[in-house]
Scaffold this motif. Structure first.
Motif, PDB file in Angstrom:
ATOM      1  N   GLY A  52       0.984  -1.211   0.220  1.00 45.11           N
ATOM      2  CA  GLY A  52      -0.352   0.168  -0.099  1.00 45.11           C
ATOM      3  C   GLY A  52       0.437   1.411  -0.084  1.00 45.11           C
ATOM      4  N   LEU A  53       2.455   0.709   0.379  1.00 44.67           N
ATOM      5  CA  LEU A  53       3.398   2.190   0.162  1.00 44.67           C
ATOM      6  C   LEU A  53       2.660   3.240   1.322  1.00 44.67           C
ATOM      7  N   GLY A  54       2.330   2.911   2.318  1.00 47.38           N
ATOM      8  CA  GLY A  54       2.631   3.670   3.487  1.00 47.38           C
ATOM      9  C   GLY A  54       1.165   4.618   3.389  1.00 47.38           C
ATOM     10  N   LYS A  55       0.288   4.200   2.370  1.00 49.29           N
ATOM     11  CA  LYS A  55      -1.726   4.981   2.519  1.00 49.29           C
ATOM     12  C   LYS A  55      -2.017   4.659   3.248  1.00 49.29           C
ATOM     13  N   SER A  56      -2.907   4.938   3.754  1.00 44.33           N
ATOM     14  CA  SER A  56      -3.999   4.942   4.561  1.00 44.33           C
ATOM     15  C   SER A  56      -5.742   5.651   4.556  1.00 44.33           C
ATOM     16  N   ILE A  57      -6.641   4.703   4.515  1.00 41.12           N
ATOM     17  CA  ILE A  57      -7.652   5.468   4.673  1.00 41.12           C
ATOM     18  C   ILE A  57      -8.686   5.995   5.486  1.00 41.12           C
ATOM     19  N   SER A  58      -8.948   6.624   5.674  1.00 43.51           N
ATOM     20  CA  SER A  58      -9.788   7.570   6.538  1.00 43.51           C
ATOM     21  C   SER A  58     -11.726   7.924   6.250  1.00 43.51           C
ATOM     22  N   CYS A  59     -12.188   7.620   7.124  1.00 48.15           N
ATOM     23  CA  CYS A  59     -12.693   8.130   6.631  1.00 48.15           C
ATOM     24  C   CYS A  59     -13.716   9.194   8.513  1.00 48.15           C
ATOM     25  N   TRP A  60     -14.593  10.080   8.285  1.00 45.52           N
ATOM     26  CA  TRP A  60     -14.883  10.779   9.465  1.00 45.52           C
ATOM     27  C   TRP A  60     -16.327  11.488   8.853  1.00 45.52           C
ATOM     28  N   PRO A  61     -17.356  11.624  10.297  1.00 44.13           N
ATOM     29  CA  PRO A  61     -18.564  12.032  10.056  1.00 44.13           C
ATOM     30  C   PRO A  61     -18.624  12.967   8.440  1.00 44.13           C
ATOM     31  N   PRO A  62     -19.860  12.921   8.255  1.00 49.64           N
ATOM     32  CA  PRO A  62     -20.137  13.813   6.865  1.00 49.64           C
ATOM     33  C   PRO A  62     -20.250  14.718   7.060  1.00 49.64           C
ATOM     34  N   ASN A  63     -20.464  14.910   7.731  1.00 48.83           N
ATOM     35  CA  ASN A  63     -20.833  16.142   8.144  1.00 48.83           C
ATOM     36  C   ASN A  63     -20.093  17.460   9.026  1.00 48.83           C
ATOM     37  N   ASP A  64     -18.996  16.561   9.344  1.00 43.58           N
ATOM     38  CA  ASP A  64     -17.943  17.148  10.905  1.00 43.58           C
ATOM     39  C   ASP A  64     -17.574  18.947  10.638  1.00 43.58           C
ATOM     40  N   SER A  65     -17.077  18.700   9.275  1.00 49.33           N
ATOM     41  CA  SER A  65     -17.148  20.008   8.653  1.00 49.33           C
ATOM     42  C   SER A  65     -17.953  21.415   9.345  1.00 49.33           C
ATOM     43  N   HIS A  66     -18.855  20.608   8.550  1.00 45.30           N
ATOM     44  CA  HIS A  66     -20.340  21.088   8.685  1.00 45.30           C
ATOM     45  C   HIS A  66     -20.450  22.103  10.027  1.00 45.30           C
ATOM     46  N   VAL A  67     -20.951  21.025  10.825  1.00 48.31           N
ATOM     47  CA  VAL A  67     -20.976  21.671  12.273  1.00 48.31           C
ATOM     48  C   VAL A  67     -20.126  22.220  12.967  1.00 48.31           C
ATOM     49  N   LEU A  68     -18.749  21.491  12.656  1.00 49.41           N
ATOM     50  CA  LEU A  68     -17.564  22.930  13.130  1.00 49.41           C
ATOM     51  C   LEU A  68     -17.895  24.391  12.824  1.00 49.41           C
ATOM     52  N   ASN A  69     -18.297  24.643  11.270  1.00 43.96           N
ATOM     53  CA  ASN A  69     -18.585  25.529  10.875  1.00 43.96           C
ATOM     54  C   ASN A  69     -19.514  26.638  12.274  1.00 43.96           C
ATOM     55  N   SER A  70     -20.419  25.966  12.238  1.00 44.16           N
ATOM     56  CA  SER A  70     -21.680  26.115  12.865  1.00 44.16           C
ATOM     57  C   SER A  70     -21.572  26.354  13.856  1.00 44.16           C
ATOM     58  N   VAL A  71     -20.413  25.554  14.536  1.00 45.86           N
ATOM     59  CA  VAL A  71     -20.392  26.306  15.753  1.00 45.86           C
ATOM     60  C   VAL A  71     -19.274  27.217  16.873  1.00 45.86           C
ATOM     61  N   ASN A  72     -18.304  27.408  15.152  1.00 45.92           N
ATOM     62  CA  ASN A  72     -17.364  28.421  14.894  1.00 45.92           C
ATOM     63  C   ASN A  72     -16.211  28.326  16.099  1.00 45.92           C
ATOM     64  N   ILE A  73     -16.021  26.380  15.597  1.00 46.58           N
ATOM     65  CA  ILE A  73     -14.855  26.571  16.862  1.00 46.58           C
ATOM     66  C   ILE A  73     -13.480  26.539  17.230  1.00 46.58           C
ATOM     67  N   ASP A  74     -13.505  27.602  15.420  1.00 49.42           N
ATOM     68  CA  ASP A  74     -11.633  28.123  15.930  1.00 49.42           C
ATOM     69  C   ASP A  74     -11.891  29.204  16.320  1.00 49.42           C
ATOM     70  N   GLN A  75     -12.857  30.064  16.725  1.00 50.70           N
ATOM     71  CA  GLN A  75     -13.405  31.149  17.422  1.00 50.70           C
ATOM     72  C   GLN A  75     -13.512  30.783  19.500  1.00 50.70           C
ATOM     73  N   LEU A  76     -13.919  30.074  19.347  1.00 52.89           N
ATOM     74  CA  LEU A  76     -13.260  29.182  20.825  1.00 52.89           C
ATOM     75  C   LEU A  76     -12.083  28.775  20.810  1.00 52.89           C
ATOM     76  N   LEU A  77     -12.016  27.933  20.230  1.00 46.54           N
ATOM     77  CA  LEU A  77     -11.091  27.920  20.914  1.00 46.54           C
ATOM     78  C   LEU A  77      -9.878  28.593  20.965  1.00 46.54           C
ATOM     79  N   LYS A  78      -9.667  29.691  20.348  1.00 45.32           N
ATOM     80  CA  LYS A  78      -9.008  31.064  20.490  1.00 45.32           C
ATOM     81  C   LYS A  78      -9.527  31.512  21.637  1.00 45.32           C
ATOM     82  N   GLN A  79     -10.206  32.147  22.058  1.00 41.71           N
ATOM     83  CA  GLN A  79     -11.285  32.467  23.043  1.00 41.71           C
ATOM     84  C   GLN A  79     -10.577  31.574  24.102  1.00 41.71           C
ATOM     85  N   GLY A  80     -10.554  30.647  24.376  1.00 42.86           N
ATOM     86  CA  GLY A  80     -10.344  29.807  25.363  1.00 42.86           C
ATOM     87  C   GLY A  80      -8.413  29.678  25.610  1.00 42.86           C
ATOM     88  N   LYS A  81      -7.563  30.288  24.850  1.00 44.45           N
ATOM     89  CA  LYS A  81      -6.381  30.445  25.106  1.00 44.45           C
ATOM     90  C   LYS A  81      -5.954  30.681  26.321  1.00 44.45           C
TER      91      LYS A  81
END
Length: 164
Positions: free
Chosen positions: A135-164
């Protein structure tokens, strides 16, 4: 060069399969139906090196459909500051191929309770692909189909920035 090695490997395996198809009925002492046994053994022995890959990919697909989901708590809108409390990647037992689980968790800093959780899964294939390096080091991954949509709607980047 890799193509030639691959073709040589297939040729050797085909010769071994033909030899085993002729010999196994004799080794088992079959006097009748040897041709039928040889005919039935051929496809079974032919796919034997990749059987774990076929079964494992089916198991991986079912696991992803069943468990790769996003869990968002009902009080997520009250979160002002967050931190990433994700765990490490762990190997799962009970599957034909090696499957690794990655658990992602975001915690509300003010309450200490998780408000967003989801899992991702990874695999590199069966014996031929993973352990022997085809397989020459290739990996196959699966994530929830809507994870990026949920992360954007929660605005996770802003929440993490506030948490620092």
């Amino acid at each position: 060069m890799i193509g030639l090695l691959f073709m040589a490997g297939i040729s050797v395996w085909l010769a071994v399969v033909i030899y085993l198809c002729k010999r196994i009925p004799r080794w088992l002492g079959m006097a009748r139906f040897t041709k039928a046994a040889q005919f039935l053994l051929f496809p079974v022995l032919l796919i034997l090196p990749i059987a774990d890959e076929l079964i494992g990919r089916w198991q991986f697909k079912k696991l992803c459909e069943r468990e790769a989901v996003v869990a968002l708590s009902s009080d997520w809108q009250g979160v002002k500051r967050a931190r990433n409390a994700s765990g490490s990647i762990v190997n799962l037992n009970g599957y034909t191929i090696r499957i690794r689980e990655q658990f992602v968790k975001y915690v509300d800093i003010d309450t200490g309770r998780p408000f967003l959780e989801y899992k991702g899964f990874h695999h590199s294939g069966g014996v031929l692909m993973d352990r022997l390096g085809l397989g020459l080091g290739k990996s196959i991954s699966c994530w929830p189909p809507n994870d990026s949509h949920v992360l954007n709607s929660v605005n996770i980047d802003q929440l993490l920035k506030q948490g620092k």
